[in-house]
Design an enzyme around this catalytic site. Structure first.
Site, short mmCIF file in Angstrom:
data_model
loop_
_atom_site.label_atom_id
_atom_site.label_comp_id
_atom_site.label_asym_id
_atom_site.label_seq_id
_atom_site.Cartn_x
_atom_site.Cartn_y
_atom_site.Cartn_z
CB SER A 165 -39.56 36.30 7.39
OG SER A 165 -39.86 35.27 8.28
CG ASP A 212 -25.95 42.91 20.01
OD1 ASP A 212 -24.84 42.74 20.56
OD2 ASP A 212 -27.02 42.50 20.47
P1 ADP Z 1 -30.37 37.03 18.92
O1 ADP Z 1 -30.34 38.44 18.46
O2 ADP Z 1 -29.26 36.71 19.87
O3 ADP Z 1 -30.43 36.04 17.81
P2 ADP Z 1 -32.87 37.93 19.99
O4 ADP Z 1 -33.85 37.33 20.92
O5 ADP Z 1 -32.29 39.25 20.30
O6 ADP Z 1 -31.70 36.83 19.76
O7 ADP Z 1 -33.51 38.06 18.54
C1 ADP Z 1 -34.22 36.99 17.97
C2 ADP Z 1 -35.49 37.53 17.36
O8 ADP Z 1 -35.21 38.25 16.16
C3 ADP Z 1 -36.44 36.44 16.96
O9 ADP Z 1 -37.27 36.05 18.04
C4 ADP Z 1 -37.25 37.15 15.86
O10 ADP Z 1 -38.24 37.99 16.41
C5 ADP Z 1 -36.22 38.04 15.20
N1 ADP Z 1 -35.63 37.39 14.01
C6 ADP Z 1 -34.33 37.20 13.77
N2 ADP Z 1 -34.12 36.59 12.59
C7 ADP Z 1 -35.34 36.37 12.04
C8 ADP Z 1 -35.83 35.77 10.84
N3 ADP Z 1 -34.99 35.22 9.96
N4 ADP Z 1 -37.18 35.72 10.63
C9 ADP Z 1 -38.02 36.24 11.52
N5 ADP Z 1 -37.63 36.81 12.67
C10 ADP Z 1 -36.32 36.88 12.95
MG MG Z 2 -30.53 40.10 19.79
#
Ligand code: ADP
Ligand code: MG
Length: 435
Positions: free
Chosen positions: A92, A212
């Site tokens: 990523s 979600d």
């Molecule tokens: P939310 O789902 O509300 O955004 P969460 O803590 O459940 O918050 O999820 C966030 C996590 O998802 C990040 O810490 C990461 O591990 C992962 N994540 C989401 N989008 C990306 C991305 N674009 N690149 C890498 N990891 C991601």
């Molecule tokens: Mg989440």
């Protein structure tokens, strides 16, 4: 409560910052370029899944109640190519320098020897969970992630990641569950949702409900998704905001307060305790008709925290009723305007008050955002998601979006809060294939 992160303070009069959604073409290009640069060949395709925002029905999911999310136009894009072996390679933009390499035969739940770290858990976790559900053996794969769902803002960037993986694997491994874009297979998608939830709970170790993933996988463009969290049943409810010149403005407060995990667990425990005292399986079994009796029973329970149980129960039962009312309004076949729009806004406002007073999960940043949005002309505004930070939503005339956002920025400056961010939450399409 204290801030755990420092963000630049809001400055009165500055332009509100909006997080744009990538178009399909931009998403395809970004994910494909990253894939080709990293792996030196073309992907089999690009799949996507949206983040979500909940319109009403908060803290009802674990009580067996109703929620009403929409899919965002902001999506996680995943370029993916099937491999002949059982290896998974992931990249990523955040980890561009390194490619993570995993083995489908070695990965396992959090806490086991096969534990998978950081965001890899959401992607590899879906493959693992599909195999656990008897859908394997799957092939390994190479994948490049490019997401424009804001991370950690309560908009489900994690579910977007899982659901993009699920539809991609469904396609390249010919599981036949998601169905074509113009005729999604809802039962098949419900099965993919289960794998995504399992990935989040067991591989990433995040104890979330299923709202979600259901939203990301099962919503429809121009509709909200009435989700019965007891049995996973869904109804698609007309919510074509653009047709009514309305916008659902998301305000990311950028606030993160400590103690959140403990507070979430405490709310769930209070609901379980109340249900046990009332002799019901879940608080959704109490209706507005039986609420007064239920609250009297809790008051007379002799527990030292009886007043807390009363307040928490009152929120859950009235919130489910508000969700039912909003769904009924949206389904009546008339335009969302005039008195109907005022009623919808009032239900959102009442939801926020219930979450603030009875459920005690708001915070100053959420309360100020909601108050400023209403004062600037929003029909209704409320916190959304778990609370203690994250995002708020405001239902506004499309022509008033800028004025409402500016009013929130100014209110944040006045209170010395960090600068908020905004996004336009048009009810959008569910997970699928782009190219
Ligand atoms: P939310 O789902 O509300 O955004 P969460 O803590 O459940 O918050 O999820 C966030 C996590 O998802 C990040 O810490 C990461 O591990 C992962 N994540 C989401 N989008 C990306 C991305 N674009 N690149 C890498 N990891 C991601
Ligand atoms: Mg989440």
């Amino acid at each position: 409560m204290s801030h755990t992160e420092t963000q630049p303070a809001a400055v009165a009069g500055t332009e509100p910052v909006f997080s744009p959604a990538l178009s399909a073409q931009e998403g395809i290009a970004a994910a494909t370029d990253l894939f080709e640069e990293t792996f030196g060949e073309a992907p089999d395709g690009v799949w996507y899944a949206p983040g979500r925002v909940n319109v009403i029905g908060e803290h009802t999911d674990y009580n067996g109640g109703l929620a009403l999310p929409i899919a965002l136009p902001h999506r996680a894009h995943l370029a993916l190519r099937r491999r002949e072996d059982r290896i998974i390679r992931l990249v990523s933009p955040q980890t561009r320098e390194t490619v993570d390499v995993l083995d489908l035969d070695a990965i396992g739940p959090k806490g086991s020897t096969g534990e998978v770290r950081h965001w890899n858990a959401y992607v590899a976790g879906v493959a693992w969970a599909l195999e656990q559900d008897g859908l394997g053996p799957l092939s390994g794969f190479d994948a490049a992630l490019y997401s424009c769902v804001p991370l950690g803002g309560g908009l489900s960037s994690s579910a977007a990641l899982e659901c993009a993986t699920a539809v991609a694997l469904d396609d390249v491994c010919a599981l036949g569950l998601a169905g074509p874009a113009d005729a999604p297979d809802d039962a098949g998608r419900a099965r993919l949702v289960k794998a995504c939830i399992r990935a989040e709970n067991e591989m990433a170790g995040a104890p979330t409900g299923g709202m979600d993933q259901s939203a990301s996988m099962r919503c429809r463009a121009g509709h909200a998704l009435e989700l019965d969290c007891r049995d996973g049943g869904v109804t698609h409810v007309p919510f074509d905001l653009a047709a009514e010149d309305l916008t659902l403005l998301v305000i990311d407060t950028k606030a993160k307060h400590s103690l959140v995990d403990g507070q979430y667990g405490a709310r769930r425990q209070a609901c379980e305790d109340a249900a046990q005292i009332l002799g019901v399986e879940l608080l959704a079994d109490i209706t507005e008709d039986t609420l007064a009796d239920a609250l009297a029973t809790l008051e007379a329970s002799g527990r030292s925290d009886a007043a807390v149980l009363v307040a928490r129960t009152r929120h859950v039962v009235t919130e489910i009723a508000r969700t039912q009312r909003l769904v009924a309004l949206l389904q009546d076949g008339t335009p969302l305007a005039g008195q109907k729009l005022a009623q919808a806004g009032a239900l959102m406002n009442a939801s926020h008050e219930s979450l603030r007073v009875d459920y005690e999960v708001t915070c100053p940043e959420l309360d100020v955002a909601v108050a400023a949005a209403r004062a600037a002309g929003a029909y209704g505004a409320r916190m959304t998601g778990g609370g203690f930070g994250g995002s708020a939503i405001a239902l506004v005339d499309s022509s008033a979006v800028d004025a409402v956002a500016r009013a929130v920025v100014d209110a944040y400056a006045e209170h010395g809060f960090a600068a908020p961010a905004f996004l336009n939450a048009a009810p959008s399409a569910p997970a699928g294939r782009l190219a």
